[in-house]
Scaffold this active site. Structure first.
Site, PDB file in Angstrom:
ATOM      1  N   TYR A   1       0.756  -1.664   0.042  1.00  0.00           N
ATOM      2  CA  TYR A   1       0.281   0.019   0.107  1.00  0.00           C
ATOM      3  C   TYR A   1       0.765   1.590  -0.222  1.00  0.00           C
ATOM      4  CZ  TYR A   1      -3.211   3.874   2.282  1.00  0.00           C
ATOM      5  OH  TYR A   1      -3.266   5.013   2.757  1.00  0.00           O
ATOM      6  N   GLY A   2       1.987   1.375   1.006  1.00  0.00           N
ATOM      7  CA  GLY A   2       3.178   2.818   0.982  1.00  0.00           C
ATOM      8  C   GLY A   2       3.942   2.556  -0.378  1.00  0.00           C
TER       9      GLY A   2
END
Length: 336
Positions: free
Chosen positions: A151-152
């Site tokens: 996600y990051g």
């Protein structure tokens, strides 16, 4: 102005829509209403957007042709791109969803903005880009290239994609790194939601890293107000940018990155204590180790956003958590 708001049925998106409408803008809200969490909650958020300046479009960001047609038909002045596949832990289970939504979807937004002459694109990034960095407060002027979750990583990729479009096509872009947003109408997969529900139902709450977390909890109204302010201030080239000592937050292109948080990290155990006080009940704690992809602490340096757009977070957790608990009990019919 006519503004495209992606993720309009989402937690932050719906609240941002209210603020954009209150500022007098025409808002075209886009969302695919996927079932990552309760679709009924998303529809309930949309049902509250009753102002005449709002229109909803159900559309998937990853649909290349449909997105191109939308941009060509509507001719947006500006874009606020908040839609994404969210969740750090979920990215370990469904990685392809993050590539489709966060990478392909953002590319379609960038392409639409480029080809249709959008004046300014504001998009959501995340504190998760800081990943393994422990130099706090987190600053946009330091490198953030060690994310600990997919996600990051997708959000950091969005920042790099935006810069390339700013540099190649003079498209003004502003990225906002959100820090642990909470408040009424929040997501069911977030800690405040699950903690409140479990405490009310007499079930234990999972507390990771044995409670040794601190988060820059930021109330959703403060975030929405900051997003609108950022949208109204078009990103400009930095006349002092030096290619031999490049500042990651600015560029010779019309590109900016900002942290948007509360600038007051709170210990997780204190956060739980406030929830207990608001509910009038004690929590049963299930203490667990640090989860893969998670970080022990977040703390935002927000000086740039304060200076450039007048951003001023004003909601302490005692007030914000209280408002969430009131909403939660009313919406789901719980008695305290």
């Amino acid at each position: 102005m006519k503004i495209l708001l992606t993720g309009a049925a989402g937690f932050i998106g719906a609240q941002t829509a209210h603020y954009l409408l209150a500022a007098g803008h025409e808002v075209i809200g886009l969302d695919n209403l996927n079932d990552y969490y309760d679709v009924g909650l998303k529809q309930a958020r949309l049902a509250r957007l009753t102002a005449p300046g709002f229109r909803f479009v159900k559309l998937d960001l990853a649909d290349d042709d449909a997105m191109a047609r939308l941009f060509a038909r509507e001719r947006f002045a500006r874009v606020v791109h908040l839609a994404a596949q969210a969740g750090v832990r979920h990215s370990l289970k469904e990685p392809h969803a993050y590539i489709r939504s966060n990478i392909t979807g953002t590319l379609n937004v960038l392409e639409g903005a480029r080809h249709q002459g959008v004046e300014h694109l504001v998009y959501a990034s995340t504190s998760s880009v800081y990943g393994a960095n422990t130099d706090m407060p987190f600053s946009v002027h330091r490198i953030a290239d060690h994310p600990l979750s997919l996600y990051g990583a997708t959000k950091r990729a969005n920042e790099l994609m935006a810069h390339s479009y700013s540099a190649l096509f003079a498209l003004p872009t502003t990225g906002l790194r959100f820090f642990t947003v909470y408040g009424p109408w929040g997501r069911p997969d977030m800690a405040l939601f699950t903690f409140t529900r479990n405490i009310l139902e007499g079930r234990p709450i999972d507390v990771y890293n044995h409670g040794h977390h601190a988060r820059d909890f930021t109330y959703v109204d403060d975030i929405a107000a900051g997003v609108v302010r950022a949208c109204e201030r078009i990103a400009q080239p930095d006349p002092h940018w030096n290619s031999r000592a490049p500042d990651p937050a600015t560029s010779a292109a019309p590109f900016r990155l900002y942290n948007i948080g509360n600038h007051q990290p709170v210990q997780l155990m204190r956060y739980i204590e406030v929830i207990e006080q608001c509910l009038g009940r004690k929590a049963q704690l299930n203490l667990l180790p640090l989860q893969p992809g998670d970080v022990p602490e977040t703390f935002a340096d927000i000086d740039d956003l304060v200076h450039d757009v007048g951003y001023r977070p004003a909601t302490p957790i005692e007030v914000g958590v209280g408002r969430f608990v009131d909403w939660f009990c009313e919406y789901y019919g719980y008695r305290r």
